[in-house]
Design an enzyme around this catalytic site. Sequence first.
Site, PDB file in Angstrom:
ATOM      1  N   GLU A  76      -1.956 -44.803  -2.423  1.00 26.29           N
ATOM      2  CA  GLU A  76      -2.217 -46.499  -3.454  1.00 26.29           C
ATOM      3  C   GLU A  76      -3.813 -46.069  -2.097  1.00 26.29           C
ATOM      4  O   GLU A  76      -3.496 -46.091  -0.998  1.00 26.29           O
ATOM      5  CB  GLU A  76      -1.286 -46.905  -2.883  1.00 26.29           C
ATOM      6  CG  GLU A  76      -0.340 -46.769  -4.374  1.00 26.29           C
ATOM      7  CD  GLU A  76      -0.586 -47.699  -5.280  1.00 26.29           C
ATOM      8  OE1 GLU A  76      -1.424 -48.059  -5.569  1.00 26.29           O
ATOM      9  OE2 GLU A  76       0.520 -47.499  -6.290  1.00 26.29           O
ATOM     10  N   GLU A 122     -15.868 -49.191   2.456  1.00 34.10           N
ATOM     11  CA  GLU A 122     -15.173 -50.448   2.539  1.00 34.10           C
ATOM     12  C   GLU A 122     -15.488 -50.986   3.389  1.00 34.10           C
ATOM     13  O   GLU A 122     -15.096 -49.769   4.596  1.00 34.10           O
ATOM     14  CB  GLU A 122     -13.538 -49.609   1.967  1.00 34.10           C
ATOM     15  CG  GLU A 122     -12.225 -50.687   2.140  1.00 34.10           C
ATOM     16  CD  GLU A 122     -10.889 -50.062   1.649  1.00 34.10           C
ATOM     17  OE1 GLU A 122     -10.604 -49.331   2.282  1.00 34.10           O
ATOM     18  OE2 GLU A 122     -10.461 -50.478   0.900  1.00 34.10           O
ATOM     19  N   GLY A 172      -2.822 -46.210   2.013  1.00 32.99           N
ATOM     20  CA  GLY A 172      -3.463 -46.349   3.099  1.00 32.99           C
ATOM     21  C   GLY A 172      -5.591 -46.126   2.814  1.00 32.99           C
ATOM     22  O   GLY A 172      -5.349 -46.157   1.292  1.00 32.99           O
ATOM     23  N   GLY A 217      -5.551 -39.969   1.827  1.00 28.63           N
ATOM     24  CA  GLY A 217      -5.508 -39.649   1.082  1.00 28.63           C
ATOM     25  C   GLY A 217      -5.728 -38.248   0.521  1.00 28.63           C
ATOM     26  O   GLY A 217      -5.039 -37.188  -0.464  1.00 28.63           O
ATOM     27  N   GLU A 221      -9.274 -41.431   2.294  1.00 29.77           N
ATOM     28  CA  GLU A 221      -9.906 -40.430   2.871  1.00 29.77           C
ATOM     29  C   GLU A 221      -8.728 -39.647   4.006  1.00 29.77           C
ATOM     30  O   GLU A 221      -8.956 -38.361   3.729  1.00 29.77           O
ATOM     31  CB  GLU A 221     -10.888 -40.240   4.457  1.00 29.77           C
ATOM     32  CG  GLU A 221     -10.795 -39.623   5.444  1.00 29.77           C
ATOM     33  CD  GLU A 221     -11.533 -39.788   6.841  1.00 29.77           C
ATOM     34  OE1 GLU A 221     -12.221 -40.996   6.982  1.00 29.77           O
ATOM     35  OE2 GLU A 221     -12.016 -39.383   8.113  1.00 29.77           O
ATOM     36  N   LYS A 244       7.624 -43.802   8.141  1.00 29.51           N
ATOM     37  CA  LYS A 244       6.532 -43.107   8.636  1.00 29.51           C
ATOM     38  C   LYS A 244       5.275 -45.392   8.486  1.00 29.51           C
ATOM     39  O   LYS A 244       4.468 -44.936   7.331  1.00 29.51           O
ATOM     40  CB  LYS A 244       5.880 -42.420   8.750  1.00 29.51           C
ATOM     41  CG  LYS A 244       4.997 -42.982  10.538  1.00 29.51           C
ATOM     42  CD  LYS A 244       3.407 -41.877  10.660  1.00 29.51           C
ATOM     43  CE  LYS A 244       2.429 -43.046  10.667  1.00 29.51           C
ATOM     44  NZ  LYS A 244       1.934 -43.875  11.732  1.00 29.51           N
ATOM     45  N   CYS A 304      -6.197 -53.858   0.615  1.00 26.36           N
ATOM     46  CA  CYS A 304      -7.152 -53.687  -0.590  1.00 26.36           C
ATOM     47  C   CYS A 304      -7.689 -53.734  -1.615  1.00 26.36           C
ATOM     48  O   CYS A 304      -9.213 -53.443  -2.306  1.00 26.36           O
ATOM     49  CB  CYS A 304      -5.802 -51.871  -1.048  1.00 26.36           C
ATOM     50  SG  CYS A 304      -4.489 -52.705  -1.778  1.00 26.36           S
ATOM     51  N   GLU A 336       1.666 -47.180  13.354  1.00 24.22           N
ATOM     52  CA  GLU A 336       1.223 -46.981  14.171  1.00 24.22           C
ATOM     53  C   GLU A 336       1.376 -48.130  15.354  1.00 24.22           C
ATOM     54  O   GLU A 336       2.127 -48.370  15.880  1.00 24.22           O
ATOM     55  CB  GLU A 336       0.814 -45.987  15.312  1.00 24.22           C
ATOM     56  CG  GLU A 336       0.792 -45.539  16.706  1.00 24.22           C
ATOM     57  CD  GLU A 336       0.861 -44.993  17.425  1.00 24.22           C
ATOM     58  OE1 GLU A 336      -0.235 -43.988  17.582  1.00 24.22           O
ATOM     59  OE2 GLU A 336       1.990 -43.926  17.924  1.00 24.22           O
TER      60      GLU A 336
HETATM   61  P1  NAP Z   1      -4.905 -45.281   7.233  1.00 20.63           P
HETATM   62  O1  NAP Z   1      -5.559 -44.838   8.260  1.00 20.63           O
HETATM   63  O2  NAP Z   1      -6.051 -44.522   5.931  1.00 20.63           O
HETATM   64  O3  NAP Z   1      -3.557 -44.633   7.474  1.00 20.63           O
HETATM   65  C1  NAP Z   1      -2.541 -45.223   7.000  1.00 20.63           C
HETATM   66  C2  NAP Z   1      -1.681 -44.602   7.574  1.00 20.63           C
HETATM   67  O4  NAP Z   1      -1.582 -43.027   7.682  1.00 20.63           O
HETATM   68  C3  NAP Z   1      -0.814 -44.753   8.343  1.00 20.63           C
HETATM   69  O5  NAP Z   1       0.690 -44.393   8.857  1.00 20.63           O
HETATM   70  C4  NAP Z   1      -1.648 -43.326   8.910  1.00 20.63           C
HETATM   71  O6  NAP Z   1      -0.720 -43.362  10.760  1.00 20.63           O
HETATM   72  C5  NAP Z   1      -0.766 -42.676   8.346  1.00 20.63           C
HETATM   73  N1  NAP Z   1      -1.849 -41.291   8.950  1.00 20.63           N
HETATM   74  C6  NAP Z   1      -3.233 -40.924   9.619  1.00 20.63           C
HETATM   75  N2  NAP Z   1      -3.097 -39.910   9.385  1.00 20.63           N
HETATM   76  C7  NAP Z   1      -2.129 -39.207   8.409  1.00 20.63           C
HETATM   77  C8  NAP Z   1      -2.543 -37.455   8.709  1.00 20.63           C
HETATM   78  N3  NAP Z   1      -3.255 -36.911   8.550  1.00 20.63           N
HETATM   79  N4  NAP Z   1      -1.126 -37.478   7.362  1.00 20.63           N
HETATM   80  C9  NAP Z   1      -0.322 -38.328   7.249  1.00 20.63           C
HETATM   81  N5  NAP Z   1      -0.859 -39.677   7.384  1.00 20.63           N
HETATM   82  C10 NAP Z   1      -2.020 -39.938   8.209  1.00 20.63           C
HETATM   83  O7  NAP Z   1      -5.255 -46.816   6.858  1.00 20.63           O
HETATM   84  P2  NAP Z   1      -4.735 -47.597   7.686  1.00 20.63           P
HETATM   85  O8  NAP Z   1      -6.024 -47.732   8.525  1.00 20.63           O
HETATM   86  O9  NAP Z   1      -3.773 -48.220   8.009  1.00 20.63           O
HETATM   87  O10 NAP Z   1      -5.350 -48.995   6.258  1.00 20.63           O
HETATM   88  C11 NAP Z   1      -6.444 -49.175   5.732  1.00 20.63           C
HETATM   89  C12 NAP Z   1      -6.521 -48.867   4.410  1.00 20.63           C
HETATM   90  O11 NAP Z   1      -5.330 -48.547   3.696  1.00 20.63           O
HETATM   91  C13 NAP Z   1      -7.432 -48.788   3.379  1.00 20.63           C
HETATM   92  O12 NAP Z   1      -8.325 -47.731   2.571  1.00 20.63           O
HETATM   93  C14 NAP Z   1      -7.097 -49.908   2.145  1.00 20.63           C
HETATM   94  O13 NAP Z   1      -7.803 -50.010   1.006  1.00 20.63           O
HETATM   95  C15 NAP Z   1      -5.542 -48.699   1.984  1.00 20.63           C
HETATM   96  N6  NAP Z   1      -4.559 -49.792   1.650  1.00 20.63           N
HETATM   97  C16 NAP Z   1      -4.337 -49.517   0.177  1.00 20.63           C
HETATM   98  C17 NAP Z   1      -3.095 -50.127  -0.545  1.00 20.63           C
HETATM   99  C18 NAP Z   1      -3.333 -50.214  -1.763  1.00 20.63           C
HETATM  100  O14 NAP Z   1      -2.511 -50.555  -2.302  1.00 20.63           O
HETATM  101  N7  NAP Z   1      -3.931 -49.612  -2.517  1.00 20.63           N
HETATM  102  C19 NAP Z   1      -2.879 -51.202   0.055  1.00 20.63           C
HETATM  103  C20 NAP Z   1      -3.184 -51.462   1.399  1.00 20.63           C
HETATM  104  C21 NAP Z   1      -3.695 -50.691   2.207  1.00 20.63           C
HETATM  105  P3  NAP Z   1      -1.112 -44.145  12.192  1.00 20.63           P
HETATM  106  O15 NAP Z   1      -0.147 -45.555  11.845  1.00 20.63           O
HETATM  107  O16 NAP Z   1      -1.669 -42.969  13.219  1.00 20.63           O
HETATM  108  O17 NAP Z   1      -2.469 -44.758  11.398  1.00 20.63           O
END
Ligand code: NAP
Length: 496
Positions: A255, A390, A233, A238, A236, A180, A289, A183
Site C-alpha cells: 500500500e 507526493e 509506506g 515498497g 520507494e 514493525k 496517502c 520507529e
Molecule cells: P516509509 O519511509 O516507506 O516507511 C514505512 C515503514 O517502512 C516504516 O516502518 C519504515 O521504518 C519501514 N522501512 C523503512 N525502510 C525499510 C526497508 N528498507 N525495508 C523494510 N521496511 C522499511 O514511509 P513513511 O514515511 O513512514 O510513510 C509515508 C508513506 O506511506 C507515504 O508515501 C504514504 O503515501 C504512504 N502511505 C500509504 C498508505 C496506503 O494505504 N496506500 C497509507 C499510509 C501511508 P522506519 O520506522 O525506520 O521509518
Amino acid sequence: MTTLTNTQVLELKSYINGKWVTADNTVDIINPATQQVIAIAPRMTKNQTEQAITAARTAFDNGEWAKTTAQERAAILHKIANKIEESFEEFVTLETMDNGKVYGEAEGDIQDTIACFRYYAGIILHPDGETYPVPDDVQAMVVKEPVGVAGLIVPWNFPLLMSAWKIAPALAAGNTIVYKPAEITPVTAFKLFEIIDEVGLPEGVANMVLGQGSIIGQTISESNDVDMVSFTGSTEVGRGIMRAAAGNLKKISLELGGKSPNIIFADADFETAVDYGLFGIFVGSGQVCSSGSRILVQDTIYDDYVKRYVERAEKIKVGPGLAKDSHMGAIVSEAQMNSILGYIEKGKEEGATLLTGGHRLTENGLDEGFFLAPTVFADVTQDMTIVREEIFGPVVTIQKFSTEEEAVRLANDTDYGLAGAVFSNDGAKALRVIKQVRAGITWVNDYHPTYVEAPWGGYKQSGIGRSLGKYSLEEFQEVKQINIRLNVAPVGWFPQ
Ligand code: NAP
Ligand code: MG
C-alpha cells in the site's frame, strides 16, 4: 495497563515469543507539537529480529494457532477490540501526542481500529469455500488456509489504524506475525501489545519488533522464514521490499503513495466542493496517502473557487492536537517538515504562484513544535515537481481544465493511482468521469471516508493488492484445491 501522565516518560519494549524485551540502543520518542519526550523505545538488532521471525515460524509450524477454530480466533479479536475500547481515551491521547494529529482525528482512528478488529472477528466466521462438479468420480473442493508467517510493516501517519488493518486479518486467518511499527510512532503499538499479552495468544504468534526499517523491515523482507510481507509506506521503500522479497518469492502486499486528483466541475455544489477540497488535503496535515493533493477546477468557476478556497484555508487554526480548538495538527517530525518546506521552495523556483501559507508557524508557542501553514499553489503545470511528487504535507495545487476529456487526462497524468474524486451535480457525468480515473479508491461528491467493508489499495505505482474487506482476509490466505476420488481403484494408465 501503564498510563502516561504529562511528566512521565513511557519505557517501551518489544514483544518477542511472548516476552517483553529491550535493546542496548534506544531512541527518544517525541510529541511533535512540543518536542517533549513522551517515550523511550528500544532499537532492536538484526539478531533480535531473526529471533522474532524464528518464534513466529515455530509457532506457525507447531500448528497450535493455525488449528484453532475460527470461533476461538474471533473471540480473541473481540477481546482485543473490547480492551482497546475500555482504554479509548488513553489510546486517543497517546496517538495525538505521538503523531501530532488533532484529537478529533485520533478519535476517528481509534474507533476505526476497534471496528476493524470486530469486522475480522465477524468475517472469519463466514468462510466461503467451494466445491465443483468435475469428471472422473472426483469430489473437488477449494479450501483457504493461512499463508504462514506474515511480516507486517507500517508507517507513522495512522500508527494504530494501519497496524489494525494488518494485524486483525492476519490473525483472523490463522497466521503468525512479526510486526514493525514506524520507529517514530511506536507508542500505541506498545499499548496494543500490552493488550495482546493479556488475551491469551500462544507464545510466538504475535511478535512486535521496535526500531529501524533499514534493519528490522529489511530483515523481515529478506527472510526465507517469512511467507508474506504486508507493507504500507512509500513507493520507494515498497520497491526495495519487492526486491528483497524475491529471495524466497514471498507473497507481497504493498500500500504505497499517491498524488490524487480531486476534480471539481462548474455544476458542482460550490460550497460543498470548496469544503471537501480543503478536507481532502488538510486533514492529517496532508500526511494521508489518499490526500486530494491535486485539485482540478473547471475554468468557468476557477477564479471564484480559488478565492473562496484561500479565504477558507486561512481560517484553519493550526495548533497542538490536544488543544480542543486546533483544526490542523503538527507535522510528524522535523525531517518531514523540512522535506515539505523543500517542496514548497521547489514550487516557487519552478514558477508556481504561492497564494497562501508556504512557511513554518512559530507564533503563540508553535515554535516548540513542527507546524506548517496550509499552503495553496496556483498557476502550476504538469511538469512541476509539486504536481508530480507526493509531498505528504499540507500543500495543494489548484489547476484549471476546460473539458471533461481534459479533466480525465490531467487526473490520470501521474505515476500513482491511489485515490480520486469528482464533484458534479450531473450524476451521469460524475459516474462517467470517475470510471475513467485510474485509481483504486474513489468518491463522488465526497472525499476521504473509508469503510472497513471495502477494498483499499492502488493502481499503478500506488501498490499491489488490497487491504480491508474480504480482500485483506484473502491476502492473508493461501488457496488449496483438494480432489478426492470417490471410487478407489488403480488408474490403469501403465501396463500391469
Ligand atoms: P516509509 O519511509 O516507506 O516507511 C514505512 C515503514 O517502512 C516504516 O516502518 C519504515 O521504518 C519501514 N522501512 C523503512 N525502510 C525499510 C526497508 N528498507 N525495508 C523494510 N521496511 C522499511 O514511509 P513513511 O514515511 O513512514 O510513510 C509515508 C508513506 O506511506 C507515504 O508515501 C504514504 O503515501 C504512504 N502511505 C500509504 C498508505 C496506503 O494505504 N496506500 C497509507 C499510509 C501511508 P522506519 O520506522 O525506520 O521509518
Ligand atoms: Mg520514513
